[in-house]
Design an enzyme around this catalytic site. Structure first.
Site, PDB file in Angstrom:
ATOM      1  N   ASN A  11      -1.612   1.143   5.997  1.00 47.69           N
ATOM      2  CA  ASN A  11      -0.669   0.579   5.164  1.00 47.69           C
ATOM      3  C   ASN A  11      -0.207  -0.785   6.293  1.00 47.69           C
ATOM      4  OD1 ASN A  11       1.534  -0.734   3.894  1.00 47.69           O
ATOM      5  ND2 ASN A  11       2.843   1.013   3.800  1.00 47.69           N
ATOM      6  N   GLY A  12      -0.342  -1.919   5.753  1.00 44.39           N
ATOM      7  CA  GLY A  12       0.049  -3.123   6.977  1.00 44.39           C
ATOM      8  C   GLY A  12      -0.922  -3.996   7.306  1.00 44.39           C
ATOM      9  N   LYS A  68      14.790 -13.193 -11.368  1.00 39.59           N
ATOM     10  CA  LYS A  68      14.436 -12.315 -12.096  1.00 39.59           C
ATOM     11  C   LYS A  68      13.602 -12.557 -13.412  1.00 39.59           C
ATOM     12  CE  LYS A  68      15.311  -9.618 -10.555  1.00 39.59           C
ATOM     13  NZ  LYS A  68      16.041  -9.299  -9.180  1.00 39.59           N
ATOM     14  N   TRP A 115      -2.721  -2.559  -1.831  1.00 38.04           N
ATOM     15  CA  TRP A 115      -2.273  -4.052  -2.070  1.00 38.04           C
ATOM     16  C   TRP A 115      -3.208  -4.810  -1.181  1.00 38.04           C
ATOM     17  CZ3 TRP A 115       0.428  -8.082  -0.461  1.00 38.04           C
ATOM     18  CH2 TRP A 115       0.908  -8.947  -1.277  1.00 38.04           C
ATOM     19  N   CYS A 172       0.755  -1.195  -0.086  1.00 41.42           N
ATOM     20  CA  CYS A 172      -0.021  -0.103   0.042  1.00 41.42           C
ATOM     21  C   CYS A 172       0.990   1.415   0.067  1.00 41.42           C
ATOM     22  CB  CYS A 172      -0.838   0.046   1.121  1.00 41.42           C
ATOM     23  SG  CYS A 172      -2.234  -1.293   1.314  1.00 41.42           S
ATOM     24  N   GLU A 220      19.498 -15.832  -8.432  1.00 35.92           N
ATOM     25  CA  GLU A 220      19.013 -14.721  -8.808  1.00 35.92           C
ATOM     26  C   GLU A 220      18.554 -14.313 -10.126  1.00 35.92           C
ATOM     27  OE1 GLU A 220      18.046 -11.930  -7.482  1.00 35.92           O
ATOM     28  OE2 GLU A 220      18.354 -10.224  -8.796  1.00 35.92           O
ATOM     29  N   LYS A 253       6.966  -3.556  -4.439  1.00 35.49           N
ATOM     30  CA  LYS A 253       8.268  -3.222  -4.662  1.00 35.49           C
ATOM     31  C   LYS A 253       8.874  -3.372  -3.131  1.00 35.49           C
ATOM     32  CE  LYS A 253      12.441  -1.781  -5.943  1.00 35.49           C
ATOM     33  NZ  LYS A 253      13.179  -2.638  -6.525  1.00 35.49           N
ATOM     34  N   GLU A 287       9.999 -13.325 -12.032  1.00 39.50           N
ATOM     35  CA  GLU A 287       9.232 -12.346 -11.468  1.00 39.50           C
ATOM     36  C   GLU A 287       8.727 -11.214 -12.814  1.00 39.50           C
ATOM     37  OE1 GLU A 287      12.550  -9.838  -9.119  1.00 39.50           O
ATOM     38  OE2 GLU A 287      10.565  -9.572  -8.552  1.00 39.50           O
ATOM     39  N   ARG A 297       5.137   0.529  -6.633  1.00 41.40           N
ATOM     40  CA  ARG A 297       5.477  -0.338  -5.189  1.00 41.40           C
ATOM     41  C   ARG A 297       4.475  -1.486  -5.450  1.00 41.40           C
ATOM     42  NH1 ARG A 297       7.516   2.668  -0.552  1.00 41.40           N
ATOM     43  NH2 ARG A 297       6.613   1.016   0.621  1.00 41.40           N
ATOM     44  N   HIS A 327      20.479 -34.915  -9.268  1.00 45.55           N
ATOM     45  CA  HIS A 327      19.906 -35.282  -8.066  1.00 45.55           C
ATOM     46  C   HIS A 327      18.524 -35.242  -7.937  1.00 45.55           C
ATOM     47  CE1 HIS A 327      23.941 -36.336  -6.479  1.00 45.55           C
ATOM     48  NE2 HIS A 327      24.298 -35.062  -6.912  1.00 45.55           N
TER      49      HIS A 327
HETATM   50  O1  M6R Z   1      13.714  -3.918  -0.105  1.00 45.38           O
HETATM   51  P1  M6R Z   1      14.342  -5.386  -0.016  1.00 45.38           P
HETATM   52  O2  M6R Z   1      15.599  -5.497  -0.432  1.00 45.38           O
HETATM   53  O3  M6R Z   1      14.537  -5.821   1.516  1.00 45.38           O
HETATM   54  O4  M6R Z   1      13.248  -6.420  -0.758  1.00 45.38           O
HETATM   55  C1  M6R Z   1      13.630  -7.890  -0.526  1.00 45.38           C
HETATM   56  C2  M6R Z   1      12.926  -8.660  -1.688  1.00 45.38           C
HETATM   57  O5  M6R Z   1      11.436  -8.368  -1.281  1.00 45.38           O
HETATM   58  C3  M6R Z   1      13.401  -8.157  -3.215  1.00 45.38           C
HETATM   59  O6  M6R Z   1      14.492  -8.159  -3.229  1.00 45.38           O
HETATM   60  C4  M6R Z   1      12.579  -8.956  -4.068  1.00 45.38           C
HETATM   61  O7  M6R Z   1      12.741 -10.179  -4.137  1.00 45.38           O
HETATM   62  C5  M6R Z   1      12.762  -8.227  -5.576  1.00 45.38           C
HETATM   63  N1  M6R Z   1      11.210  -7.899  -6.302  1.00 45.38           N
HETATM   64  C6  M6R Z   1      13.521  -9.167  -6.625  1.00 45.38           C
HETATM   65  O8  M6R Z   1      13.667  -8.463  -7.561  1.00 45.38           O
END
Ligand code: M6R
Length: 608
Positions: free
Chosen positions: A100-101, A485, A76, A2, A481, A603, A488, A28, A504
């Site tokens: 928010n929360g 990427k 959100w 949010c 990683e 975000k 997502e 976000r 395995h």
């Molecule tokens: O703001 P942060 O670095 O703590 O966020 C952690 C994860 O939510 C963040 O890295 C998420 O995995 C990304 N969307 C990856 O691209």
């Protein structure tokens, strides 16, 4: 998650100002939006719509709005579906609030109030706070006291902004969720938000309140913003700093997406990081952390930040020989981990607001060990809660898929490792390290200029069924990683695997529709080649990322992305990571997804 924006001041365009702030928070992630404001007749007006901010703007388009105080929200969904009614603000004839929360005991509060005859309109947890405060107001409890009293009753991490139509004032409060306030240069306007970026260019000074500090924004007092403890005594429990974010810095410019822009910013940021850490403030903070002389390092983080921590672990163990444990914050916080007094807790986070990472930090702090953040957002909750902070200096990162933050997090880890080995004052060592950073920047620059190769590979494979990213050693977190990427932003199933582990189990999945993006690093080269052969024998499509001159790697690969590992040594994984960033970016582009705001994602994940 949010987004929150509130405006208090003389402008009659407060709704426009709030909408501009909300627009900046779109990155976000959200699913509905709304505003409430006091109109020229002192009436509370509310407009809220499910869907994009543009839906709300469309609704407001033909309205002749004159409003001084306004609060706005991008939601959100957590409790209750994505509907107009569940969108914020939540309102009754006395109050309007945005949240928010998560209110963890919302259900009980709602049940109690319903017994008292209170009627709820939405399915949200947020409305229980609205009605809790209202319940107090109806008993003639003054507004500040009503908010403080109600806030004490709710559980969980939340931030709220309350608009009180009777006086046109705004109140705000938070616990474990982001909240920032700001004032303009002449002190006539005050804004609140969940993110300082929303206030870029609008305020001159920022205030980051600590948990359970009540902000009262009113023209009736000497200062526009006043801060109170929950017992309503005045408090100084907030951090203030000059707003140094400019809107221009965070615009897309010539790039089609923020993600691409942020990938391209990396060479410059890499170069700037050594400058920051070899002198002044940066140097001081590194030195202070090194002086803690940890016997063991505990790294906790989420998502990309956790993978960055895993790469940094290799530095701390390989270079410093300090045993290092990396654990996902969402797991760490609910276990009973061994935390020894001589441990150092390091928390990696772009936003500094990730709920799980904050909880892991709080746990370590409670156990008495020193905590250090490797974070991007100065003034964020993590930044304020840690004993020391190592800023990654990545600038605003808007793309939901984290790119430049990862690079800077790993490099900050490398600089910390230099400090821990006591070499930070050794001029020769500094020159060598800076040269290595520079070489990395140069190689990334080269990749960016020649990204056509990666784009072509992306075009050939983007519609394949599944992807295995493989790597060994420090390239294993890079494989994880890379897969994250792709998942997502391209919405395709991808997994990162240690190259030697595929046989395995997962190798059962390999067929002509499955792609193996194989990192062919110089370390353990032969083993990696054997692993590729195993996948090729099962008809897997091989995308090799390897040294330009490597004939064998090229021969085994259906598609080959040539790179140059020479001289990069322990920083080479970061270079390969940029290949993966571009590969994911182009595949997503061919698929036509919403790259900067991928579905379902936020975000900054401020809820559990
Ligand atoms: O703001 P942060 O670095 O703590 O966020 C952690 C994860 O939510 C963040 O890295 C998420 O995995 C990304 N969307 C990856 O691209």
């Amino acid at each position: 998650m949010c987004g929150i924006v509130g405006y208090f001041g003389p402008s009659q365009d407060s709704v426009k100002i709030v909408l501009e702030g909300l627009k900046r928070l779109e990155y976000r992630g959200y699913d509905s939006a709304g505003v409430s404001f006091i109109d020229q007749n002192n009436h509370l007006k509310v407009y809220k719509k499910a869907g994009k901010l543009d839906n709300l703007k469309e609704e407001l388009k033909d309205k002749d709005i004159v409003a001084r105080t306004c609060i706005g929200h991008t939601r959100w969904a957590t409790h209750g579906g994505v509907t107009d009614v569940n969108a914020h603000p939540h309102n009754n004839d006395i109050l309007s609030i945005i949240h928010n929360g998560i209110i963890e005991n919302a259900h009980e509060i709602r049940a109690q109030l319903e017994k008292e005859g209170v009627k709820f309109k939405s399915e949200t947890d947020s409305e229980s706070f609205l009605e809790l405060v209202t319940y107090e107001l109806r008993k003639d409890v003054p507004i500040k006291e009503a908010i403080a009293k109600s806030f004490k009753k709710i559980h969980g991490n939340s931030s709220f902004v309350v608009l009180y139509p009777k006086t046109g004032e705004i109140f705000a409060i938070k616990r474990g969720a982001p909240l920032v306030a700001g004032i303009n240069e002449i002190g006539s306007e005050a804004l609140v938000s969940s993110d300082p970026y929303a206030l870029a260019g609008m305020v001159h000074k920022l205030y980051f309140p600590e948990d359970e500090v009540l902000l009262h924004i009113s023209a009736a007092n000497h200062n526009l913003i006043n801060f109170y403890e929950l017992d309503l005594t005045k408090t100084k429990r907030y951090l203030s700093k000059k707003q140094d974010l400019s809107v221009q810095v965070s615009e897309k410019g010539e790039y089609e997406h923020y993600m691409l822009k942020e990938i391209h910013e990396q060479p410059e940021l890499i170069r700037a990081l050594t400058q920051y850490y070899f002198g002044g403030e940066g140097y001081e903070s590194l030195t202070r952390v090194a002086k803690l002389k940890p016997e063991r390092i505990l790294i906790s983080a989420c998502g990309t930040a956790a993978y960055a921590g895993t790469v940094a672990k290799d530095f701390f163990e390989g270079i410093n020989r300090i045993p290092t444990v990396v654990e996902l914050a969402s797991e760490f916080r609910y276990r009973n981990p061994i935390i020894k007094p001589t441990d150092l807790g390091i928390f990696v986070s772009q936003s500094g607001e990730t709920a799980d990472t904050l909880a892991a930090q709080a746990m370590c702090k409670k156990s008495g060990i020193k905590t250090v953040s490797i974070a991007n957002v100065e003034g964020s909750t993590l930044f304020r809660d840690c004993d020391e902070n190592l800023l990654i200096r990545a600038g605003v990162e808007i793309g939901v898929a984290s790119t430049k933050a990862f690079t800077q997090q790993v490099l900050t880890g490398r600089l910390l490792s230099a400090a821990l080995s006591g070499k930070l004052d050794d001029a020769e060592y500094r020159v060598k390290l800076a040269a290595k950073f520079s070489l990395l920047a140069e190689r990334v620059d080269h990749l960016l200029v020649h990204s056509e190769v990666i784009k072509n590979v992306a075009e050939s494979i983007y519609n394949k069924k599944g992807f295995f990213y493989t790597g060994r050693g420090a390239y294993y977190p890079i494989a994880l990683e890379g897969a994250l990427k792709l998942k997502e932003i391209a919405y395709v199933h991808a997994e990162g695997y240690a190259a030697g582990e595929l046989k395995h189990g997962p190798i059962a999945l390999i067929d002509e529709e499955i792609v193996n993006v194989a990192i062919i690093a110089p370390e353990l080269y032969e083993k990696t080649i054997s692993n590729i052969q195993e996948n090729k024998a099962r008809k897997g499509i091989i995308v090799g990322i390897g040294q330009a001159e490597d004939k064998e790697g090229k021969r085994l690969s259906d598609y080959y992305i040539p790179v140059d590992f020479n001289g990069l040594e322990e920083l080479a994984p970061l270079y390969v990571n940029v290949v993966n960033q571009l590969l994911a970016y182009y595949m997503a582009k061919f698929k036509g997804t919403d790259i900067d705001k991928p579905r379902n994602l936020a975000k900054s994940v401020t809820v559990e």
